[in-house]
Each structure stands twice: as structure tokens, then as C-alpha cells.
Write a protein that holds these residues in place. Structure first.
Motif, PDB file in Angstrom:
ATOM      1  N   PRO A 268       0.785  -1.235   0.000  1.00  0.00           N
ATOM      2  CA  PRO A 268       0.000   0.000   0.000  1.00  0.00           C
ATOM      3  C   PRO A 268       0.817   1.285   0.000  1.00  0.00           C
ATOM      4  CG  PRO A 268      -0.017  -1.036   2.158  1.00  0.00           C
ATOM      5  CD  PRO A 268       0.626  -2.000   1.226  1.00  0.00           C
ATOM      6  N   ASP A 269       2.097   1.194   0.335  1.00  0.00           N
ATOM      7  CA  ASP A 269       2.907   2.407   0.390  1.00  0.00           C
ATOM      8  C   ASP A 269       4.007   2.316  -0.660  1.00  0.00           C
ATOM      9  OD1 ASP A 269       3.425   4.796   2.633  1.00  0.00           O
ATOM     10  OD2 ASP A 269       5.215   4.201   1.520  1.00  0.00           O
ATOM     11  N   ALA A 272       7.660   2.972   0.514  1.00  0.00           N
ATOM     12  CA  ALA A 272       8.213   1.890   1.332  1.00  0.00           C
ATOM     13  C   ALA A 272       8.678   0.755   0.431  1.00  0.00           C
ATOM     14  CB  ALA A 272       7.166   1.391   2.326  1.00  0.00           C
ATOM     15  N   TYR A 305       7.601   8.825  -4.072  1.00  0.00           N
ATOM     16  CA  TYR A 305       6.208   9.198  -3.802  1.00  0.00           C
ATOM     17  C   TYR A 305       5.719  10.246  -4.788  1.00  0.00           C
ATOM     18  CZ  TYR A 305       6.490   7.072   0.898  1.00  0.00           C
ATOM     19  OH  TYR A 305       6.621   6.217   1.965  1.00  0.00           O
ATOM     20  N   MET A 313       1.348   6.293   3.725  1.00  0.00           N
ATOM     21  CA  MET A 313       1.087   5.992   5.133  1.00  0.00           C
ATOM     22  C   MET A 313       1.327   7.187   6.032  1.00  0.00           C
ATOM     23  SD  MET A 313       2.239   2.172   5.949  1.00  0.00           S
ATOM     24  CE  MET A 313       1.109   0.872   5.531  1.00  0.00           C
TER      25      MET A 313
END
Ligand code: FES
Lengths: 319, 142
Positions: A268-269, A272, A305, A313
Motif C-alpha cells: 500500500p505504500d 516503502a 512518492y 502511510m
């Protein structure tokens, strides 16, 4: 039988999502033939009050692009939620904040200072900043208020589906619209539509070998070999962390994946996942050398990102 | 009185740091009670997502404890963890979060005293930094 009603709206976005809808080319005529377009500010001229006058849930499908940056964005999101049966976060901005979401790295004050005062092309010796309310002889003027940070659509209203991409690819948009035109059953609420279930790497035609990286390159610092995995060559490619769906457009022409389809299904990130992926390929066990190699990645937040900071997150609940 | 007590999540590898923490405990060493430990098989198992999730769910600090270089039970897991931590620290800093909130330490099974010392030190560092104020309710249950 009357045609299903379709609405399209843009909030904090660049307009590219609108163009992507037009990029389905002559099929746009089929959209017109099969839907009644009740609201689409980019191409027609209805007003806020027209939407307000519509009965609740009377819009069958609303494709909402853009993040929520101003009070007006929020107001429109709430209004369209009320009036729509199915609300879709359309494109990366509505989904995870996208490029406009990178502004969340700065406070509202510093953004205003930069934009309205410091940029070299700005002449603002009186220090005029936008005010939500301005008094003029004729009365009071109002403009929407710029909020402290940009949030994805799902942070302000419940969203039924997401179509990712910056912008979503026309063939994917058409696939979704065609599905609806044919009257097929909709997938479970919350599904991601018009995208794959794997990562961009899985769609990449390049050959992968074992990776041993001593330094990372930015795209302009190296001419990539045509068949080898870009990450194998030390080029920071977001393919491992990005959802499939675009068909590997960038990587096919030697440009590393920038991550526009957003976080991959299982992770989900996006940032990361990128950090995990790059950490696995760095060829060093020496702390100083590792530091040096890590520092050869320019702007990790803006790179990992680029499209998902506002939905990440840590980004999701930043004050 | 609401004095700030740092919440630290500790990811400790089964073979070294967790055993070190265990030793500190059975030896009745005195140390700050602020670390919530999570046993993992190896620091290489600690995906950056876990660390970010810990922060997002309300941790003020994250401690990663693993085997000394060369001693990882799975040969290279701790090097991977080290590289990730370098990336993470840089990324945290760029997002306005003090990188000292993430700490990685090599602690062997016989170093109970080192574990206690690291925990005390880290608790004081975080106490001085103050709360992180990230608490994402939707993610806590996810
Ligand atoms: S087993 Fe301890 S760090 Fe890998």
C-alpha cells in the motif's frame, strides 16, 4: 428508457485527465450515445446551482479527477457524492494526490510566500496574498480558501471505485466505460478499475538479471541499454512498486517508470516498497559506502512518492 | 498530569536482539519500559512498510535490533535492514520527521546490558523530541 447520467469533474488537477477522456477518440461519440452527460465543466457550461437542483443520487456515474486542495474542491466533492450513485476517484490526483500532493512537503505559508512573492517572475512589492474574503467598494468578494494540505478524494467523501493513472490510459478508460455501457455487473465496491493486479515490472519486456548496484543514475546521466532491466543498470525505476495497467509505456522506450499508476496491489505504500526494492540491489555491506550509494538517489521522497505522497502511510494523516 | 511517555516499537530478531532483550529481562536489569517489542525472525524481514505503519499508527520511535554484521542467521538480512534504514532516515528527514526516531542496533544474544542501554538512550532521545502525533485510526485496524 432514458440514458444513464454521467458527470465528470475536476478539482485540484492539471486537466490531463480530461484530455485522457477525449483520447478515447471516436469512441467519445459512443459515450455520448449511451450516456446523458449532465455535468462536465471542461466541455460544457452548467453551473453549481444546476447540480444542486438535481435530485439526490440522480447521477449514475461520476468520474471525479483532482485532489482536494481548496474549500471549493471539498464542497464540490460533497455535492457530487450526494448527487451520484457511483463516485469514481479518477486519476492519480483523486486517488493519491499525485504531483499537486507533493506540495504537502511545505506549509501553506511557505507555499504562498514562494508562489506569490519569491518566484523570479513575480512582482509583488505590496505583499498581496489571496484572501478568502476581500472588501471592495461594491461589496465583498469571496474566493475559495486554500487549505493547509491536499488530500485525496477518499479523505473527504466515500469513494466507490478508483481508476488510477496519471492520466488513466485511454484504452483503460474505454474498457471501464464499455463495461458499464454493456450493462455488466459492477465489481465489488472499493475495487480498482482500469488497471492490473501486478506491478509495472510484470508488464516490462526488459530482461532482468541479478542486480548489483554501486551507484544510482538519474535518467539524463546515462544512456540505457535497450534490452536490459533499467534498475539493473542503476536507473531508479519505480516499476517494482507501481501498479500495472499502463502497459509499460515508459520502460518500453527507455524511460524509467515514474510510478503514475500508484501503489501496487500488495504494497500500500509506494515509497516503502521502493526503499525495500532499492535496498535489495545495493551492492555493499559497508555503512559508509551504503550511505554514499543511497545519497546518489536524488530526491527520494519526490521520486518514490511522486504520485502518492498525499495518500501514503505518513502523508495520509499529516497535520 | 500528562507527562509524555514515548511509545517505541522494537522489531527484534529472534536470534540475537530478542535473545539479548530476554537476557536483560531474566537478569533483572533496570531499563525504561517504553519499548513494545515485536519478535521477527530476522531484521531482513522488517519491510519499510512495517516501520512506516508503526509511525502512522502512533509510535514515536522505532527500534530495529539485529545480529552483528556477519552474524545474521540468514547471512545478509541485517545488511538489507541497514540499507533500508539509511533510505528511511533520509526519507523521514525530508518529510520533516527527525531521523533519530528510527534507530538500528546490533545486539547479540549475550548483550543484555547493551539492549538495556540502547532502550534507555532511545527513550530519552525520543522524550526530548516529543510526540510524533501521527495516529491514523483507519490504519490501526487495517
Ligand atoms: S537473524 Fe538476526 S539479523 Fe538476521
Amino acid at each position: 428508457m432514458s440514458k444513464p447520467k454521467l458527470a465528470l469533474y475536476w478539482a485540484a488537477s492539471c486537466g490531463g485527465c480530461e484530455i485522457a477522456v477525449l483520447d478515447i477518440e471516436e469512441k467519445i461519440l459512443e459515450v455520448d450515445a449511451n450516456f446523458e452527460i449532465v455535468f462536465w465543466p471542461c466541455v460544457m457550461d452548467p453551473k453549481y446551482k444546476d447540480v444542486q437542483a438535481m435530485p439526490d443520487k440522480s447521477i449514475d456515474l461520476c468520474l471525479f479527477n483532482g485532489g482536494i486542495r481548496t474549500s471549493e474542491n471539498k464542497k464540490m466533492a460533497e455535492l457530487l457524492r450526494e448527487k451520484s450513485q457511483v463516485l469514481v476517484a479518477f486519476g492519480s490526483c483523486a486517488h493519491e494526490g499525485c504531483i499537486p500532493g507533493l506540495a504537502n512537503l511545505y506549509s501553506k505559508d511557505s507555499l504562498f510566500k514562494r508562489v506569490y512573492k519569491e518566484t523570479p517572475t513575480t512582482e509583488n512589492s505590496d505583499g498581496v496574498y489571496p484572501q478568502p474574503v476581500t472588501k471592495v467598494p461594491e461589496g465583498e468578494l469571496e474566493i475559495p480558501e486554500f487549505q493547509e494540505k491536499l488530500v485525496p478524494l477518499s479523505a473527504v467523501v466515500p469513494v466507490d471505485y478508483t481508476i488510477p493513472g496519471c492520466p488513466p490510459q485511454p484504452h483503460q478508460i474505454w474498457a471501464v466505460l464499455e463495461h458499464i455501457i454493456q450493462g455488466k455487473a459492477l465489481p465489488p465496491q472499493g475495487s480498482v478499475l482500469g488497471a492490473g493486479l501486478k506491478t509495472c515490472c510484470d508488464e516490462c519486456p526488459r530482461t532482468r538479471e541479478e542486480k548489483k548496484i554501486k551507484r544510482f543514475y538519474r535518467p539524463h546521466e546515462i544512456i540505457p541499454n535497450e534490452t536490459q532491466c533499467l534498475l539493473d543498470q542503476g536507473i531508479v525505476c519505480c516499476g517494482p512498486a507501481t501498479r500495472s495497467g499502463c502497459g509499460g509505456l515508459c520502460v518500453k522506450v527507455g524511460i524509467p517508470c515514474r510510478g503514475c499508476y500508484g501503489a501496487a496491489p500488495e504494497s500500500p505504500d509506494q515509497g516503502a516498497k521502493m526503499m525495500a526494492a532499492l535496498s535489495s540491489v545495493i551492492d555493499s555491506q559497508d555503512p559508509d559506502e551504503i550511505e554514499q550509494i543511497v545519497n546518489s538517489v536524488a530526491d527520494p521522497v519526490g521520486t518514490f512518492y511522486r504520485f502518492s505522497l498525499a495518500g501514503s502511510m505518513l502523508g495520509r494523516n499529516r497535520k | 498530569m500528562n507527562e509524555f511517555e514515548p511509545k517505541i516499537v522494537g522489531f527484534l530478531c529472534n536470534w540475537c536482539a530478542y535473545s539479548g532483550a530476554d537476557l536483560a529481562g531474566v537478569s533483572r536489569m533496570k531499563m525504561a519500559p517504553n519499548v513494545r517489542s515485536i519478535r521477527v525472525m530476522c531484521t531482513g524481514r522488517v519491510d519499510p512498510t512495517f516501520i512506516l505503519k508503526a509511525f502512522a499508527c502512533g509510535a514515536d520511535g522505532v527500534l530495529i535490533g539485529g545480529c552483528h554484521p556477519g552474524d545474521c542467521h540468514y547471512a545478509e538480512g541485517n545488511y538489507k535492514a541497514l540499507r533500508r534504514s539509511v533510505f528511511l532516515k533520509r526519507m523521514l528527514k525530508e518529510q520533516g520527521i527527525d531521523p533519530q526516531r528510527l534507530r538500528i542496533e546490533w545486539i547479540s544474544a549475550s548483550e543484555g546490558d547493551k539492549y538495556a542501554k540502547v532502550v534507555d538512550e532511545m527513550t530519552e532521545t525520543i522524550r526530548a523530541l516529543g510526540p510524533l502525533n501521527q495516529r491514523n485510526k483507519e490504519m490501526i485496524n487495517a
